[in-house]
Design a protein around this motif. Sequence first.
Motif, short mmCIF file in Angstrom:
data_model
loop_
_atom_site.label_atom_id
_atom_site.label_comp_id
_atom_site.label_asym_id
_atom_site.label_seq_id
_atom_site.Cartn_x
_atom_site.Cartn_y
_atom_site.Cartn_z
N VAL A 1 0.89 -1.19 -0.07
CA VAL A 1 0.17 0.03 0.05
C VAL A 1 1.02 1.32 0.08
CG1 VAL A 1 -1.38 1.39 1.41
CG2 VAL A 1 -1.84 -1.07 1.01
N HIS A 2 1.98 1.29 0.67
CA HIS A 2 2.90 2.41 0.99
C HIS A 2 3.31 2.54 -0.49
CE1 HIS A 2 5.88 4.99 2.66
NE2 HIS A 2 6.67 4.41 1.93
N TYR A 3 3.70 1.83 -1.34
CA TYR A 3 4.31 2.14 -2.68
C TYR A 3 3.28 2.34 -3.73
CZ TYR A 3 8.70 1.38 -0.55
OH TYR A 3 10.21 1.54 0.24
N GLU A 4 2.26 1.50 -3.57
CA GLU A 4 1.33 1.59 -4.84
C GLU A 4 0.46 2.91 -4.54
OE1 GLU A 4 -3.04 -0.67 -5.95
OE2 GLU A 4 -1.05 -1.91 -5.33
N LYS A 5 -0.03 3.37 -3.29
CA LYS A 5 -0.73 4.62 -3.19
C LYS A 5 -0.03 5.67 -2.71
CE LYS A 5 -4.39 1.89 -2.76
NZ LYS A 5 -5.75 2.13 -4.05
N GLN A 6 1.43 5.69 -2.85
CA GLN A 6 2.19 6.74 -2.75
C GLN A 6 1.97 7.58 -1.30
OE1 GLN A 6 1.93 9.23 -6.25
NE2 GLN A 6 3.01 7.81 -7.48
N ASN B 1 2.31 9.29 2.18
CA ASN B 1 3.76 10.26 2.61
C ASN B 1 3.46 10.38 4.29
OD1 ASN B 1 1.42 11.61 2.57
ND2 ASN B 1 2.03 13.27 1.07
N ASN B 2 2.43 9.88 4.81
CA ASN B 2 2.39 9.96 6.33
C ASN B 2 1.55 8.78 6.90
OD1 ASN B 2 -0.76 10.67 7.11
ND2 ASN B 2 -0.26 11.75 5.15
N VAL B 3 1.61 8.59 8.22
CA VAL B 3 1.35 7.23 8.81
C VAL B 3 -0.03 7.35 8.72
CG1 VAL B 3 1.28 6.31 11.07
CG2 VAL B 3 3.26 7.47 10.39
N MET B 4 -0.98 8.12 9.21
CA MET B 4 -2.29 8.02 9.21
C MET B 4 -2.94 7.89 7.75
SD MET B 4 -3.50 7.19 12.13
CE MET B 4 -5.32 7.10 11.44
N ASN B 5 -2.33 8.39 6.73
CA ASN B 5 -2.77 8.44 5.45
C ASN B 5 -2.70 6.97 5.03
OD1 ASN B 5 -1.52 9.15 2.29
ND2 ASN B 5 -3.80 9.82 2.84
N GLY B 6 -1.55 6.49 5.12
CA GLY B 6 -1.10 5.00 5.00
C GLY B 6 -2.08 4.15 5.61
N PHE B 7 -2.39 4.36 6.73
CA PHE B 7 -3.33 3.45 7.71
C PHE B 7 -4.68 3.56 7.03
CE2 PHE B 7 -6.20 2.42 11.18
CZ PHE B 7 -5.55 1.37 11.85
N GLU B 8 -5.21 4.60 6.84
CA GLU B 8 -6.43 4.64 6.38
C GLU B 8 -6.63 3.94 4.95
OE1 GLU B 8 -8.90 5.38 7.99
OE2 GLU B 8 -7.92 6.26 9.64
N LYS B 9 -5.82 4.19 4.00
CA LYS B 9 -5.68 3.76 2.67
C LYS B 9 -5.54 1.92 2.67
CE LYS B 9 -4.24 7.46 -0.14
NZ LYS B 9 -2.92 8.24 -0.86
N LEU B 10 -5.04 1.61 3.94
CA LEU B 10 -4.82 0.16 4.06
C LEU B 10 -5.98 -0.57 4.56
CD1 LEU B 10 -2.87 -2.30 4.24
CD2 LEU B 10 -2.62 -1.65 6.90
N THR C 1 0.53 -2.63 14.46
CA THR C 1 1.45 -1.89 15.17
C THR C 1 2.86 -1.94 14.42
OG1 THR C 1 0.30 -2.51 17.15
CG2 THR C 1 2.69 -1.79 17.24
N VAL C 2 3.21 -3.33 13.66
CA VAL C 2 4.25 -3.37 13.13
C VAL C 2 4.41 -2.33 11.78
CG1 VAL C 2 5.82 -4.83 11.75
CG2 VAL C 2 4.93 -5.56 14.24
N TYR C 3 3.19 -2.33 11.16
CA TYR C 3 3.15 -1.71 10.21
C TYR C 3 3.34 -0.04 10.34
CZ TYR C 3 0.85 1.24 6.39
OH TYR C 3 0.39 2.05 5.64
N ILE C 4 2.72 0.42 11.49
CA ILE C 4 2.78 1.69 11.98
C ILE C 4 4.24 2.01 12.09
CG2 ILE C 4 2.17 3.21 13.71
CD1 ILE C 4 0.09 3.03 11.83
N VAL C 5 4.91 1.06 12.82
CA VAL C 5 6.12 1.43 12.93
C VAL C 5 6.98 1.78 11.64
CG1 VAL C 5 8.60 0.48 13.93
CG2 VAL C 5 6.29 0.18 15.37
N TYR C 6 6.80 0.95 10.76
CA TYR C 6 7.43 1.05 9.32
C TYR C 6 7.27 2.11 8.75
CZ TYR C 6 7.81 0.43 4.40
OH TYR C 6 8.08 0.52 3.18
N ALA D 1 9.63 4.87 7.52
CA ALA D 1 9.63 5.43 6.05
C ALA D 1 9.18 6.84 5.84
CB ALA D 1 8.66 4.73 5.39
N ASP D 2 8.27 7.37 6.52
CA ASP D 2 7.66 8.75 6.59
C ASP D 2 8.42 9.76 7.54
OD1 ASP D 2 6.12 7.96 4.69
OD2 ASP D 2 4.51 7.26 6.01
#
Length: 265
Positions: free
Chosen positions: A44-49, A51-60, A124-129, A133-134
């Motif tokens: 999700v991080h690379y496909e959805k581009q 750039n911040n933790v909560m944005n990635g979480f919500e897209k996931l 939790t592991v994903y959030i740490v990643y 990354a961000d």
Amino acid sequence: MQKKNKLGKKHKLIGVIYEEYLHSVLSWKIPVGILIILIVGIMVHYEKQVNNVMNGFEKLVSSSNFNKLLIFAAALPVSLSFADDWCSGRIPYVTIRSSRDSYIKGKIITCILGSWITTMLGLTVYIVYEMIADKGYIYAKYLWYYYGTTYFDAVAVNPFINISIRIITVGAAFAVYVLGGLLISIIIPNRFVAIASPLLIYSVAETFRYLFPKYLVLDRLMASDYLYVRNFKLDRLFGLITGYLIILGLLCYWCMDRRMKKEGI
């Protein structure tokens, strides 16, 4: 005598839960489930581009296709539990040491906790990643939590509290799907059915999601829809999830008890 019987039942239930924990949960399945969630998060991080933790979480948690993989990861440690016991003939040996009531309750409790823990650890592991990354950038400027919406109070206190609550609620929502999968595997005790049934329930719920009020649809509960719903506080959110778990838990108990009685267990 009644107190002794109650204490005996509690000890038997704890013993069954511990045995189920060792047999089903404390194995290679939880680490694999966590790894699957992390891999999906990285995709999700690379496909959805992101750039911040909560944005990635919500897209996931808002993506239908990725959600199916997350539910599979949550179901992996516990979904095969009853089907494996039934097909291998393990159930009579467990009920001899405990009781049918303790076995059923222990199986349901382990199913809920096992899937919930797997999801929470994986996220939790994903959030740490994402934080690495961000570079610790948690919120984007365009991601607003409006006053009166579900998570506004949590965000106002601390961003990390909000993240923690989001992880807990998503884990609980996944546990509902996994418990529904357990119900189907009790009715049809087959290993393939057991692993596929949580995904089937999610797909059916997703197909008919717009036929029901938003407050009752579980896959919208996991997504960011609730970030923008006013007057739907966290107590109602947890109440809704608890209600689903109780209803499915009672159905699982009734079906499992009925099936075991028919087989003379």
